[in-house]
Design a protein around this motif. Sequence first.
Motif, PDB file in Angstrom:
ATOM      1  N   LEU A 124       0.586  -1.157  -0.006  1.00  9.04           N
ATOM      2  CA  LEU A 124      -0.042  -0.164  -0.004  1.00  9.04           C
ATOM      3  C   LEU A 124       0.896   1.213  -0.003  1.00  9.04           C
ATOM      4  O   LEU A 124       1.923   1.339   0.668  1.00  9.04           O
ATOM      5  CB  LEU A 124      -0.908   0.184   1.172  1.00  9.04           C
ATOM      6  CG  LEU A 124      -1.810  -1.029   1.300  1.00  9.04           C
ATOM      7  CD1 LEU A 124      -2.707  -0.899   2.647  1.00  9.04           C
ATOM      8  CD2 LEU A 124      -2.789  -1.044  -0.085  1.00  9.04           C
ATOM      9  N   SER A 125       0.470   2.037  -0.822  1.00 12.33           N
ATOM     10  CA  SER A 125       1.224   3.595  -0.715  1.00 12.33           C
ATOM     11  C   SER A 125       1.037   4.332   0.613  1.00 12.33           C
ATOM     12  O   SER A 125      -0.033   3.889   1.494  1.00 12.33           O
ATOM     13  CB  SER A 125       0.452   4.400  -2.002  1.00 12.33           C
ATOM     14  OG  SER A 125      -0.754   4.956  -1.428  1.00 12.33           O
ATOM     15  N   SER A 126       1.779   5.139   0.923  1.00 11.99           N
ATOM     16  CA  SER A 126       1.617   5.936   2.139  1.00 11.99           C
ATOM     17  C   SER A 126       0.253   6.550   2.186  1.00 11.99           C
ATOM     18  O   SER A 126      -0.460   6.472   3.279  1.00 11.99           O
ATOM     19  CB  SER A 126       2.724   7.014   2.174  1.00 11.99           C
ATOM     20  OG  SER A 126       2.543   7.850   1.139  1.00 11.99           O
ATOM     21  N   CYS A 127      -0.128   7.025   1.030  1.00 13.59           N
ATOM     22  CA  CYS A 127      -1.743   7.580   1.171  1.00 13.59           C
ATOM     23  C   CYS A 127      -2.724   6.296   1.528  1.00 13.59           C
ATOM     24  O   CYS A 127      -3.564   6.651   2.258  1.00 13.59           O
ATOM     25  CB  CYS A 127      -2.020   8.138  -0.362  1.00 13.59           C
ATOM     26  SG  CYS A 127      -3.540   9.058  -0.372  1.00 13.59           S
ATOM     27  N   GLU A 128      -2.588   5.217   0.733  1.00  9.33           N
ATOM     28  CA  GLU A 128      -3.439   4.173   1.152  1.00  9.33           C
ATOM     29  C   GLU A 128      -3.422   3.622   2.682  1.00  9.33           C
ATOM     30  O   GLU A 128      -4.400   3.358   3.340  1.00  9.33           O
ATOM     31  CB  GLU A 128      -3.142   2.878   0.192  1.00  9.33           C
ATOM     32  CG  GLU A 128      -3.698   3.342  -1.269  1.00  9.33           C
ATOM     33  CD  GLU A 128      -3.003   2.385  -2.136  1.00  9.33           C
ATOM     34  OE1 GLU A 128      -3.801   1.806  -3.154  1.00  9.33           O
ATOM     35  OE2 GLU A 128      -2.055   1.781  -2.269  1.00  9.33           O
ATOM     36  N   GLN A 129      -2.059   3.720   2.978  1.00 12.85           N
ATOM     37  CA  GLN A 129      -1.879   3.279   4.530  1.00 12.85           C
ATOM     38  C   GLN A 129      -2.486   4.330   5.526  1.00 12.85           C
ATOM     39  O   GLN A 129      -3.237   3.962   6.371  1.00 12.85           O
ATOM     40  CB  GLN A 129      -0.386   3.338   4.845  1.00 12.85           C
ATOM     41  CG  GLN A 129       0.348   2.031   4.189  1.00 12.85           C
ATOM     42  CD  GLN A 129       1.710   2.189   4.337  1.00 12.85           C
ATOM     43  OE1 GLN A 129       2.169   2.791   5.363  1.00 12.85           O
ATOM     44  NE2 GLN A 129       2.611   1.418   3.590  1.00 12.85           N
ATOM     45  N   PHE A 130      -2.326   5.548   5.094  1.00  8.45           N
ATOM     46  CA  PHE A 130      -3.075   6.649   5.887  1.00  8.45           C
ATOM     47  C   PHE A 130      -4.703   6.588   5.931  1.00  8.45           C
ATOM     48  O   PHE A 130      -5.224   6.536   7.098  1.00  8.45           O
ATOM     49  CB  PHE A 130      -2.850   8.050   5.328  1.00  8.45           C
ATOM     50  CG  PHE A 130      -3.099   9.206   6.005  1.00  8.45           C
ATOM     51  CD1 PHE A 130      -2.747   9.992   7.013  1.00  8.45           C
ATOM     52  CD2 PHE A 130      -4.382   9.726   5.553  1.00  8.45           C
ATOM     53  CE1 PHE A 130      -3.388  10.864   7.925  1.00  8.45           C
ATOM     54  CE2 PHE A 130      -4.956  10.894   6.160  1.00  8.45           C
ATOM     55  CZ  PHE A 130      -4.480  11.403   7.310  1.00  8.45           C
ATOM     56  N   ALA A 131      -5.223   6.303   4.705  1.00  6.34           N
ATOM     57  CA  ALA A 131      -6.581   6.173   4.527  1.00  6.34           C
ATOM     58  C   ALA A 131      -7.113   4.871   5.344  1.00  6.34           C
ATOM     59  O   ALA A 131      -8.167   5.015   5.700  1.00  6.34           O
ATOM     60  CB  ALA A 131      -6.836   6.182   3.114  1.00  6.34           C
ATOM     61  N   LEU A 132      -6.362   3.737   5.127  1.00  8.00           N
ATOM     62  CA  LEU A 132      -6.920   2.813   5.954  1.00  8.00           C
ATOM     63  C   LEU A 132      -6.617   2.636   7.328  1.00  8.00           C
ATOM     64  O   LEU A 132      -7.619   2.667   8.121  1.00  8.00           O
ATOM     65  CB  LEU A 132      -6.474   1.302   5.185  1.00  8.00           C
ATOM     66  CG  LEU A 132      -6.718   0.022   5.852  1.00  8.00           C
ATOM     67  CD1 LEU A 132      -8.304  -0.266   6.052  1.00  8.00           C
ATOM     68  CD2 LEU A 132      -6.148  -1.366   5.369  1.00  8.00           C
ATOM     69  N   PHE A 133      -5.414   2.538   7.688  1.00  9.28           N
ATOM     70  CA  PHE A 133      -4.894   2.350   9.207  1.00  9.28           C
ATOM     71  C   PHE A 133      -5.152   3.581   9.998  1.00  9.28           C
ATOM     72  O   PHE A 133      -5.592   3.748  11.010  1.00  9.28           O
ATOM     73  CB  PHE A 133      -3.383   1.937   9.215  1.00  9.28           C
ATOM     74  CG  PHE A 133      -2.962   0.573   8.752  1.00  9.28           C
ATOM     75  CD1 PHE A 133      -3.650  -0.470   9.192  1.00  9.28           C
ATOM     76  CD2 PHE A 133      -2.408   0.477   7.561  1.00  9.28           C
ATOM     77  CE1 PHE A 133      -3.473  -1.544   8.575  1.00  9.28           C
ATOM     78  CE2 PHE A 133      -1.945  -0.582   6.652  1.00  9.28           C
ATOM     79  CZ  PHE A 133      -2.558  -1.773   7.383  1.00  9.28           C
ATOM     80  N   GLY A 134      -4.871   4.939   9.296  1.00  7.84           N
ATOM     81  CA  GLY A 134      -4.976   5.937  10.149  1.00  7.84           C
ATOM     82  C   GLY A 134      -6.447   6.364  10.047  1.00  7.84           C
ATOM     83  O   GLY A 134      -6.937   6.731  11.426  1.00  7.84           O
ATOM     84  N   SER A 135      -7.479   6.022   9.247  1.00  7.50           N
ATOM     85  CA  SER A 135      -8.925   6.335   9.516  1.00  7.50           C
ATOM     86  C   SER A 135      -9.381   5.141  10.471  1.00  7.50           C
ATOM     87  O   SER A 135     -10.167   5.728  11.479  1.00  7.50           O
ATOM     88  CB  SER A 135      -9.577   5.746   8.140  1.00  7.50           C
ATOM     89  OG  SER A 135      -9.355   7.032   7.169  1.00  7.50           O
TER      90      SER A 135
END
Length: 162
Positions: A124-135
Amino acid sequence: MVAIASLSGCTSNPTNTTTNAISSTPTPSIARLRAKPKTSEPKAISGKTVNVTLYTSDIQCQEFVPQKVTLPATTPVTNAVGKIIQEQDTADFNVSGYRVRVRNGVATVDLRLSPQSKRQFASLSSCEQFALFGSLRKTLTSNPQWKIKDVRFTERGEDIVL
């Protein structure tokens, strides 16, 4: 590589586990969620539904956008996790199921990738990681009624390493 493990601690809550399954029927970039709770989690105080704030990533993956939703009172934590995951499934990345356990203020989200998923968590890109794990982290720790202060992510019981 960075291990996503936990954030901070809180009070004790009952130890329960919930399991859900997700369908792999992608639409333009979102798959439909079919949740099927097996056991319980921290209960809402009253009523059959509870108001919850979900936090999802903005388009630039810089901030979280709050969204008020009404979820079943019997499994609000699990249903909130399911709604976040549902938005992250794409044609080549698909979470087929997950379990949520809350113990002593720590939520453990155990994720299962679909066997058909072409990508893994590490891809996962850093954006995808932010969107999944961060959310997920923001949603679980920002709803005070759940008393969750830490969030841990695992895949089949093993810490997810990114």
